[in-house]
Design a protein around this motif. Sequence first.
Motif, PDB file in Angstrom:
ATOM      1  N   GLY A  45       0.795  -1.226   0.000  1.00 33.87           N
ATOM      2  CA  GLY A  45       0.000   0.000   0.000  1.00 33.87           C
ATOM      3  C   GLY A  45       0.825   1.272   0.000  1.00 33.87           C
ATOM      4  N   LEU A  46       1.887   1.276   0.791  1.00 32.28           N
ATOM      5  CA  LEU A  46       2.695   2.496   0.911  1.00 32.28           C
ATOM      6  C   LEU A  46       3.332   2.875  -0.430  1.00 32.28           C
ATOM      7  CD1 LEU A  46       5.128   3.327   3.764  1.00 32.28           C
ATOM      8  CD2 LEU A  46       6.025   3.153   1.462  1.00 32.28           C
ATOM      9  N   ASP A  70       7.062  -5.309   4.506  1.00 33.29           N
ATOM     10  CA  ASP A  70       5.994  -4.315   4.569  1.00 33.29           C
ATOM     11  C   ASP A  70       5.653  -4.080   6.036  1.00 33.29           C
ATOM     12  OD1 ASP A  70       3.942  -2.777   3.093  1.00 33.29           O
ATOM     13  OD2 ASP A  70       2.591  -4.021   4.266  1.00 33.29           O
ATOM     14  N   ALA A  71       5.592  -2.815   6.414  1.00 28.32           N
ATOM     15  CA  ALA A  71       5.210  -2.457   7.786  1.00 28.32           C
ATOM     16  C   ALA A  71       6.073  -3.133   8.840  1.00 28.32           C
ATOM     17  CB  ALA A  71       3.725  -2.736   8.022  1.00 28.32           C
ATOM     18  N   HIS A  92       2.805   6.059   8.333  1.00 30.85           N
ATOM     19  CA  HIS A  92       1.947   5.061   7.682  1.00 30.85           C
ATOM     20  C   HIS A  92       1.639   3.865   8.552  1.00 30.85           C
ATOM     21  CE1 HIS A  92       1.901   6.657   3.532  1.00 30.85           C
ATOM     22  NE2 HIS A  92       3.104   7.114   3.826  1.00 30.85           N
ATOM     23  N   VAL A 152      -2.851   8.759   7.809  1.00 26.18           N
ATOM     24  CA  VAL A 152      -3.384   8.485   6.479  1.00 26.18           C
ATOM     25  C   VAL A 152      -4.862   8.094   6.468  1.00 26.18           C
ATOM     26  CG1 VAL A 152      -1.166   8.012   5.382  1.00 26.18           C
ATOM     27  CG2 VAL A 152      -2.335   6.176   6.616  1.00 26.18           C
ATOM     28  N   ASN A 176      -6.018   8.659   2.738  1.00 29.82           N
ATOM     29  CA  ASN A 176      -5.504   8.154   1.465  1.00 29.82           C
ATOM     30  C   ASN A 176      -6.571   8.142   0.379  1.00 29.82           C
ATOM     31  OD1 ASN A 176      -2.947   7.615   2.441  1.00 29.82           O
ATOM     32  ND2 ASN A 176      -3.370   5.462   2.882  1.00 29.82           N
ATOM     33  N   TYR A 226      -1.958  -9.322  11.426  1.00 35.61           N
ATOM     34  CA  TYR A 226      -2.990  -8.356  11.784  1.00 35.61           C
ATOM     35  C   TYR A 226      -4.054  -8.202  10.698  1.00 35.61           C
ATOM     36  CZ  TYR A 226      -1.436  -4.367   8.874  1.00 35.61           C
ATOM     37  OH  TYR A 226      -1.150  -3.541   7.822  1.00 35.61           O
ATOM     38  N   GLU A 239      -4.612  -1.464  10.994  1.00 33.98           N
ATOM     39  CA  GLU A 239      -4.431  -1.078   9.581  1.00 33.98           C
ATOM     40  C   GLU A 239      -4.516   0.440   9.520  1.00 33.98           C
ATOM     41  OE1 GLU A 239      -3.007  -1.867   6.710  1.00 33.98           O
ATOM     42  OE2 GLU A 239      -4.380  -3.564   6.359  1.00 33.98           O
ATOM     43  N   ALA A 240      -3.424   1.096   9.187  1.00 38.94           N
ATOM     44  CA  ALA A 240      -3.434   2.557   9.210  1.00 38.94           C
ATOM     45  C   ALA A 240      -4.575   3.100   8.347  1.00 38.94           C
ATOM     46  CB  ALA A 240      -2.099   3.093   8.738  1.00 38.94           C
ATOM     47  N   SER A 241      -4.650   2.625   7.123  1.00 40.68           N
ATOM     48  CA  SER A 241      -5.722   3.095   6.252  1.00 40.68           C
ATOM     49  C   SER A 241      -6.269   1.954   5.411  1.00 40.68           C
ATOM     50  CB  SER A 241      -5.200   4.202   5.325  1.00 40.68           C
ATOM     51  OG  SER A 241      -6.058   4.380   4.227  1.00 40.68           O
ATOM     52  N   GLY A 242      -5.364   1.333   4.629  1.00 41.35           N
ATOM     53  CA  GLY A 242      -5.806   0.444   3.578  1.00 41.35           C
ATOM     54  C   GLY A 242      -6.121   1.297   2.360  1.00 41.35           C
TER      55      GLY A 242
HETATM   56  C1  GLS Z   1       0.921   1.104   5.040  1.00 41.46           C
HETATM   57  C2  GLS Z   1      -0.318   0.700   5.842  1.00 41.46           C
HETATM   58  O1  GLS Z   1      -0.132  -0.567   6.397  1.00 41.46           O
HETATM   59  C3  GLS Z   1      -1.623   0.773   5.034  1.00 41.46           C
HETATM   60  O2  GLS Z   1      -2.718   0.611   5.903  1.00 41.46           O
HETATM   61  C4  GLS Z   1      -1.743   2.113   4.327  1.00 41.46           C
HETATM   62  O3  GLS Z   1      -2.880   2.135   3.506  1.00 41.46           O
HETATM   63  C5  GLS Z   1      -0.490   2.351   3.480  1.00 41.46           C
HETATM   64  C6  GLS Z   1      -0.502   3.691   2.780  1.00 41.46           C
HETATM   65  O4  GLS Z   1      -0.708   4.719   3.687  1.00 41.46           O
HETATM   66  O5  GLS Z   1       0.679   2.319   4.312  1.00 41.46           O
HETATM   67  N1  GLS Z   1       2.046   1.265   5.905  1.00 41.46           N
HETATM   68  C7  GLS Z   1       3.062   0.469   5.550  1.00 41.46           C
HETATM   69  O6  GLS Z   1       4.169   0.424   6.095  1.00 41.46           O
HETATM   70  N2  GLS Z   1       2.722  -0.280   4.505  1.00 41.46           N
HETATM   71  C8  GLS Z   1       1.456   0.052   4.128  1.00 41.46           C
HETATM   72  O7  GLS Z   1       0.879  -0.396   3.171  1.00 41.46           O
END
Ligand code: GLS
Length: 828
Positions: A127-128, A280-281, A366, A444, A473, A562, A659-662
Amino acid sequence: MAAPEVTHLPNLPNDVEGLRQSIRDAVVRVVGEDPRQATERDWMEALAFAIRERMVERRLLTRRQFADEDVKRVYYLSMEYLIGRMLEANLRNMGILEPARQAMADLGVNLDTILDLEDDAALGNGGLGRLAACILESLATQGYPGYGYGIRYEFGMFRQEFEPYHQVEHPDNWLRYGNPWEFPRSDRKYPIHFYGHVVEHHHPRGETRYTWENGEEVLAMAYDYPTAGYGRRNVNNLRLWAAKATRDFDLRYFNEGDYIRAVADKAESETISMVLYPNDATAIGKELRLKQEYFFVSASLQDILDRHLALGYNLDALPDKVAIQLNDTHPAIAVAELMRLLVDCHELSWDRAWDLARRTFAYTNHTLMPEALETWPVELMERVLPRHMGIIYQINHDFLEQVRHRYPGDNDRLARLSIIDEQNGRRVRMAHLAVVGSHRVNGVAALHTQLLQETLFEDFYNLWPERFVNVTNGVTPRLWMIQANPALTELLGQRIGNDWQYDLDRLRALEPYAHDADLQKAFLDVKRANKVRLANLVRERTGVELNPDVMFDVQIKRIHEYKRQLLKLLHVVDLYRRIRAGEDVAPRVVLFGGKAAPGYARAKGIIQVINEVADIVNHDPAVGDRLKCVFFPNYEVSSASIIIPAADVSEQISTAGFEASGTGNMKLALNGALTIGTLDGANIEIRDAVGEESIFIFGMTADEVVEHRRNGPNPEAILAQQPNLAAAVEMIESGFFTCDDPGTHGDLGRYLRHEDPFFVIADYAAYTEACERADTLYADRTAWAEAAILNVARMGYFSIDRTVRDYANQIWDIIPEPVAPSRTNGAA
Ligand code: GLS
């Protein structure tokens, strides 16, 4: 004699005839092949060259106009850009897709076949990185002066294969055929310094100065990727840096006769831009990662300052002419690097430099996941970037002075706020550096920003509430609707015209027709055709046959505890057991897609068990079309654009608060899938937009999750009360799905029964109840069509164009500068 001033820009024709000519010429001149013998790949390359010539024209026009108009520019610094394929996107945004299709047909080549040959540019994890690509596209589309900076990884996101059930990673050699979209700029190289030591120079009057000496140097070389706006002439630029050795041979070794060592050193310094870390994340505490971060940040800042000065501005004007956005903490070292450049190289005073830096930077967070927060051991930072460590100490010293002044005697607060974490073996907290060095910090999605203020950055929020803003987002409708879903695009065009392509809020015009029987029928026909298209791809990739007349229930995203792919899997196993027991269940296809970080054992275990379950379910004659389960291999941007338009149901079932945004949630809803989701990330805003009756919300809220954790979760007690769930867990752990090695999933059973850190067990009953609500609605085709149409009509807010405008207005203070049509430079 002075050369005559060259001002003329070429003006290539965009009609079928002109394009055909350019493509045919390019086969000969650029590809070097006889048109009679050219392969499909040769034609693809020739077409790409014909487009890029046209893009560069507009790029230069755009650049001239920005210079003439004295614009303020935004620079987006991101370690990741998940771009996907470029050919079709460039053709569309340049407005020449259809003429090019015709020109290719005239040359005897099918454009669709050619489009399929291109590899994805997968310079990101999920996503990021995809958000970064959407933002660049929107900047150009809206005419904003915005540039991306990143790394030109030789190997992007790995290719995923299953052998037969578990994930195996293969290198993504995306540049193996060269890359027609890039302009290598060998004149744009900057030295990047590592290691060495710092020397202090005391001046009798004035400040102490520092020089950074010895150590190693590599060069960062620019590769430019023009980025075309849709329906506009603006073409912006994405500049990616590749590492080059400063010298091909280290002469010391060479002269000593050690030829191999001399060449090996060159190879080693070039490893900096070799490969994307596929996490990721989560943060990766590897020295090479720190070097990658510094490498691209330093090159980008040197380039930004060079451009700023070349345009005739002085450094004091930096915040008026330049905004720099830090995409997560990955580029946060930029705060220290800009200070180094301003103070050490341009000899500004510390205070002046700090004021400029802080007004120039802004930072997007994020994720709240603690394991994703980058911290670097002080010892490592001191060794790799000794000057920056000194600068960070100075920044921290000044900052903590302020805090002391504001909260005298509050040492706990000082320790919590400090950029240096003294608790865990002394580490530099990059998020703190980013917050201290920025004038704006954003989350986000609304919930994410609220949680940032209440938890992770609580102390900073108390100190500087005005610094925190939310920017929810969005996604680009050009890729995620016009390109991915041509059939729905056409239907929308017939009903409400095409204005929504530029202003997604206009989709609202569809709302009054949501219960129009003709529209419903047409909408369901489009969905079915998209499902047939996906079923064909699934057959080709996996051999599994899907029935397009049953519900397509889709969970596509990175594999993470998660995100709770296990919750969906337990549902599949539960349904399977009930079908075998003769129960009547609503039929569905469950499709998973996504990659696991190679070192993330639990996530890889989840992939394996899904594949094993799928294999048994799909081959059980007792099941037939009532249940199919597919793990779509190597999920990437190009396959997402086939899967998303075919989804009936979108699974957004993360543990609330994680989940920050999705953004997949937005793409799917925009394409008319109904969401089954928790109150997490942007799901909340999607619910507010589409309405309670057009979404299936379930499960614990973020507050309840915290509460539940505090009380000590007790999955065993829940299992004891839910026989269906208990039976599903038992089926997995008993080895039912792993005939070869029945012991394999005992560990997974223990994990669910005794740990369940993301509350899969606790949320299961609510989840299946939400799935049943979806089944009931799905059975009523009219009601379903209405809800799906309403989802499409009400998703306008989630356009990336709105997101970018929010950044532009709340953070960057920039305005659009559309490139004016000119008689000499072609029609739009
Ligand atoms: C992320 C979040 O996990 C997602 O929820 C978000 O939509 C995305 C974009 O803001 O950022 N953070 C991350 O480290 N990877 C992602 O996809």
